[in-house]
Design an enzyme around this catalytic site. Structure first.
Site, PDB file in Angstrom:
ATOM      1  N   GLY A 240       0.766  -1.242   0.000  1.00 55.48           N
ATOM      2  CA  GLY A 240       0.000   0.000   0.000  1.00 55.48           C
ATOM      3  C   GLY A 240       0.791   1.282   0.000  1.00 55.48           C
ATOM      4  O   GLY A 240       0.222   2.362  -0.203  1.00 55.48           O
ATOM      5  N   GLY A 276       3.881  -3.617  -3.660  1.00 52.02           N
ATOM      6  CA  GLY A 276       3.793  -3.808  -5.103  1.00 52.02           C
ATOM      7  C   GLY A 276       4.265  -2.540  -5.796  1.00 52.02           C
ATOM      8  O   GLY A 276       5.390  -2.436  -6.287  1.00 52.02           O
ATOM      9  N   CYS A 343     -12.103   2.845 -29.211  1.00 51.63           N
ATOM     10  CA  CYS A 343     -13.346   3.552 -29.539  1.00 51.63           C
ATOM     11  C   CYS A 343     -14.177   3.853 -28.301  1.00 51.63           C
ATOM     12  O   CYS A 343     -15.289   3.330 -28.133  1.00 51.63           O
ATOM     13  CB  CYS A 343     -14.146   2.729 -30.539  1.00 51.63           C
ATOM     14  SG  CYS A 343     -13.176   2.461 -32.012  1.00 51.63           S
ATOM     15  N   GLU A 344     -13.607   4.612 -27.393  1.00 57.12           N
ATOM     16  CA  GLU A 344     -14.327   5.070 -26.205  1.00 57.12           C
ATOM     17  C   GLU A 344     -13.776   6.437 -25.836  1.00 57.12           C
ATOM     18  O   GLU A 344     -12.561   6.648 -25.897  1.00 57.12           O
ATOM     19  CB  GLU A 344     -14.069   4.140 -25.005  1.00 57.12           C
ATOM     20  CG  GLU A 344     -14.498   2.729 -25.237  1.00 57.12           C
ATOM     21  CD  GLU A 344     -14.985   2.045 -23.965  1.00 57.12           C
ATOM     22  OE1 GLU A 344     -15.367   2.727 -22.999  1.00 57.12           O
ATOM     23  OE2 GLU A 344     -14.986   0.807 -23.981  1.00 57.12           O
ATOM     24  N   TYR A 372       0.798  -1.930 -12.181  1.00 56.02           N
ATOM     25  CA  TYR A 372      -0.579  -1.993 -12.667  1.00 56.02           C
ATOM     26  C   TYR A 372      -0.699  -1.401 -14.077  1.00 56.02           C
ATOM     27  O   TYR A 372      -1.696  -0.781 -14.422  1.00 56.02           O
ATOM     28  CB  TYR A 372      -1.531  -1.304 -11.670  1.00 56.02           C
ATOM     29  CG  TYR A 372      -1.358  -1.827 -10.264  1.00 56.02           C
ATOM     30  CD1 TYR A 372      -1.782  -3.108  -9.949  1.00 56.02           C
ATOM     31  CD2 TYR A 372      -0.722  -1.068  -9.271  1.00 56.02           C
ATOM     32  CE1 TYR A 372      -1.590  -3.623  -8.668  1.00 56.02           C
ATOM     33  CE2 TYR A 372      -0.523  -1.574  -7.994  1.00 56.02           C
ATOM     34  CZ  TYR A 372      -0.961  -2.849  -7.703  1.00 56.02           C
ATOM     35  OH  TYR A 372      -0.765  -3.358  -6.442  1.00 56.02           O
TER      36      TYR A 372
HETATM   37  N1  LLP Z   1      -1.377  -7.026  -0.762  1.00 52.77           N
HETATM   38  C1  LLP Z   1      -2.667  -7.152  -1.095  1.00 52.77           C
HETATM   39  C2  LLP Z   1      -3.497  -8.106  -0.358  1.00 52.77           C
HETATM   40  C3  LLP Z   1      -3.216  -6.374  -2.129  1.00 52.77           C
HETATM   41  O1  LLP Z   1      -4.498  -6.493  -2.438  1.00 52.77           O
HETATM   42  C4  LLP Z   1      -2.380  -5.443  -2.818  1.00 52.77           C
HETATM   43  C5  LLP Z   1      -2.925  -4.621  -3.901  1.00 52.77           C
HETATM   44  C6  LLP Z   1      -1.030  -5.359  -2.438  1.00 52.77           C
HETATM   45  C7  LLP Z   1      -0.556  -6.158  -1.404  1.00 52.77           C
HETATM   46  C8  LLP Z   1      -0.072  -4.422  -3.121  1.00 52.77           C
HETATM   47  O2  LLP Z   1      -0.425  -3.104  -2.895  1.00 52.77           O
HETATM   48  P1  LLP Z   1       0.545  -1.912  -3.367  1.00 52.77           P
HETATM   49  O3  LLP Z   1       1.806  -1.979  -2.524  1.00 52.77           O
HETATM   50  O4  LLP Z   1       0.841  -2.098  -4.789  1.00 52.77           O
HETATM   51  O5  LLP Z   1      -0.253  -0.694  -3.105  1.00 52.77           O
HETATM   52  N2  LLP Z   1      -4.875  -1.341  -9.821  1.00 52.77           N
HETATM   53  C9  LLP Z   1      -4.746  -0.342  -8.781  1.00 52.77           C
HETATM   54  C10 LLP Z   1      -4.133  -0.880  -7.511  1.00 52.77           C
HETATM   55  C11 LLP Z   1      -4.850  -2.104  -6.966  1.00 52.77           C
HETATM   56  C12 LLP Z   1      -4.212  -2.649  -5.704  1.00 52.77           C
HETATM   57  C13 LLP Z   1      -4.724  -4.006  -5.411  1.00 52.77           C
HETATM   58  N3  LLP Z   1      -4.136  -4.645  -4.281  1.00 52.77           N
HETATM   59  C14 LLP Z   1      -3.968   0.837  -9.352  1.00 52.77           C
HETATM   60  O6  LLP Z   1      -3.568   0.795 -10.513  1.00 52.77           O
HETATM   61  O7  LLP Z   1      -3.765   1.824  -8.655  1.00 52.77           O
END
Ligand code: LLP
Length: 423
Positions: A240, A276, A343-344, A372
């Site tokens: 996060g 992530g 096309c959006e 992502y």
């Molecule tokens: N752990 C769990 C259980 C998660 O659901 C996620 C992300 C992470 C770790 C990694 O989170 P990060 O460190 O990347 O914030 N598609 C969206 C983000 C979706 C995040 C989903 N879960 C975007 O492009 O902002």
């Protein structure tokens, strides 16, 4: 911090001019910097140098096996959410004893694959899932390491689509119920080994306080469990941590580390992290070619060959990604929408953005696209997915070929006459 910058007029990934890469791969192409990936991993590692920990990179952010291999060779583990991600992580050389399996909807075959692969633990999101894991483990004569994901009801102050730790979200179990589930598991679920507590409150979090609040709740649970005689070994803090896309000032891992270490003082647990975006976000760019420029009576459009199928974030969340010309021609800036070929009307990479004027045939780099980006790309409008490249110093390697037209039809077949079974 990342290693994408102008050297003279040419935009470079580490020591390689982006123009040299696209001359070989074409566009659209994702380019990642290995040095940046390693730097980010090390910054996280260093922030927790003084405590037992496991950094489980969250595969969903960028799941290319070359990216996964980079983290595995730094000693990292992985946070996975599907059989597919487990398969990728193992192919990339992951140590299964450093894999945690998250997600609200694990299927039976996926749980079985995790157990057979001897992963460290499942982060469990519902009482039913806990029982399902127990019975599958019993059938396989195995013990499943488990952490219950606590929903701490903390507002991460991020985009609502990526906020996960509020009562109204589908994720996790509230702390009081979680405690009852641990006690139940100990008494009745013989194939469950409750080794951890887990929490993940959302993504792109740019303040420390939500993490601290969530930690206070999980700490309390760890202590209550001890009171019940259930000594968990792991505290999984989830991911996060936000990054800088525009003007955000997210905390550096060191500051995040200080806050976490303060909150876990004396707890005697091994910390697990699932970063992530913080690992890969600024380590990748998407390079696209300008196809046409269009002057409307209200707006200027730059039409490029990458669309929302390549990078969904701007369309999906209204996210900001900086856009830079691959060759700096010193032109004046004008306000444009950078739009894709889909096309959006929601297909844009940047809206009302000041960028140096560009002409057809020139290239643009969409910044901070490593997280992502490719992993959320699709074949919408029957467009082949982009190539991916890893740069390492003066070298670059194609780590995923661009899809071709026949890839787009893989698995499809025409209905054959005389074979109508399901009437
Ligand atoms: N752990 C769990 C259980 C998660 O659901 C996620 C992300 C992470 C770790 C990694 O989170 P990060 O460190 O990347 O914030 N598609 C969206 C983000 C979706 C995040 C989903 N879960 C975007 O492009 O902002």
């Amino acid at each position: 911090m990342h290693y994408f910058a102008y050297k003279g007029k040419r935009f470079c990934a580490e020591s390689v001019p982006v123009e040299e890469i696209i001359a070989e791969t074409g566009t659209p192409v994702y380019i990642y910097s290995e040095k940046t990936l390693k730097r980010h991993y090390k910054a996280f590692d260093k922030a927790f140098a003084k405590t037992p920990k496991l950094i489980c990179y969250s595969v969903k952010a960028n799941s290319n096996i070359a990216v996964l291999r980079t983290f595995a060779s730094e000693g990292g583990g992985f946070d996975i959410v599907s059989a597919g991600e487990l398969y990728r992580a193992l192919k990339a050389g992951a140590d299964p004893s450093k894999i945690v399996y998250s997600g609200v909807g694990k299927r039976e075959d996926e749980i079985e694959y995790g157990l057979r692969s001897r992963i460290l633990m499942f982060n469990v999101e519902s009482p039913q899932e806990l029982r399902a894991i127990d019975s599958i483990a019993a059938r396989l004569r195995k013990k499943a390491g488990v952490a219950i994901r606590v929903n701490p009801n903390v507002d991460p102050k991020t985009h609502p689509y990526i906020s996960t730790g509020l009562k109204k979200n589908k994720f996790g179990i509230e702390a009081e119920e979680a405690l009852r589930e641990y006690v139940h598991a100990r008494a009745h679920l013989k194939n469950i080994d409750p080794i951890g507590v887990d929490c993940h409150i959302g993504s792109q979090i740019t303040e420390i306080s939500p993490f601290v609040d969530a930690l206070a709740k999980t700490r309390e649970l760890v202590l209550s469990l001890r009171g019940e005689g259930i000594a968990v070994k792991y505290l999984d803090m989830g991911g996060g941590l936000g990054i800088n896309y525009d003007k955000e000032e997210p905390p550096h891992p060191t500051r995040y580390g200080e806050a976490v270490l303060e909150g876990t003082k004396g707890l005697g647990v091994t910390l697990i992290f699932e970063p992530g975006r913080a690992m890969v976000g600024n380590a990748g760019i998407l390079v696209t070619r300008v196809l046409y420029t269009k002057k409307g009576s209200m707006k200027n459009f730059v039409i490029v060959d990458a669309g929302m199928n390549d990078l969904a974030r701007p369309s999906l969340y209204g996210s900001y990604h900086a856009v830079k010309p691959v060759r700096d021609k010193g032109r004046e800036e004008i306000s444009v929408d950078v739009a894709g070929p889909i096309c959006e009307s929601g297909d844009f990479l940047a809206k009302d953005r000041l960028i140096p004027a560009v002409e057809p045939g020139e290239f643009l780099a969409v910044m901070s696209a490593g997280a992502y980006g490719f992993s959320m790309s699709s074949n919408y409008n029957t467009r082949p997915r982009a190539a991916e490249v890893m740069v390492s110093g003066k070298e670059f390697h194609v780590i995923r070929q661009r899809e071709n037209l026949s890839d787009l039809l893989r698995g499809e077949q025409l209905v054959r006459q005389g074979r109508r079974k399901n009437r």
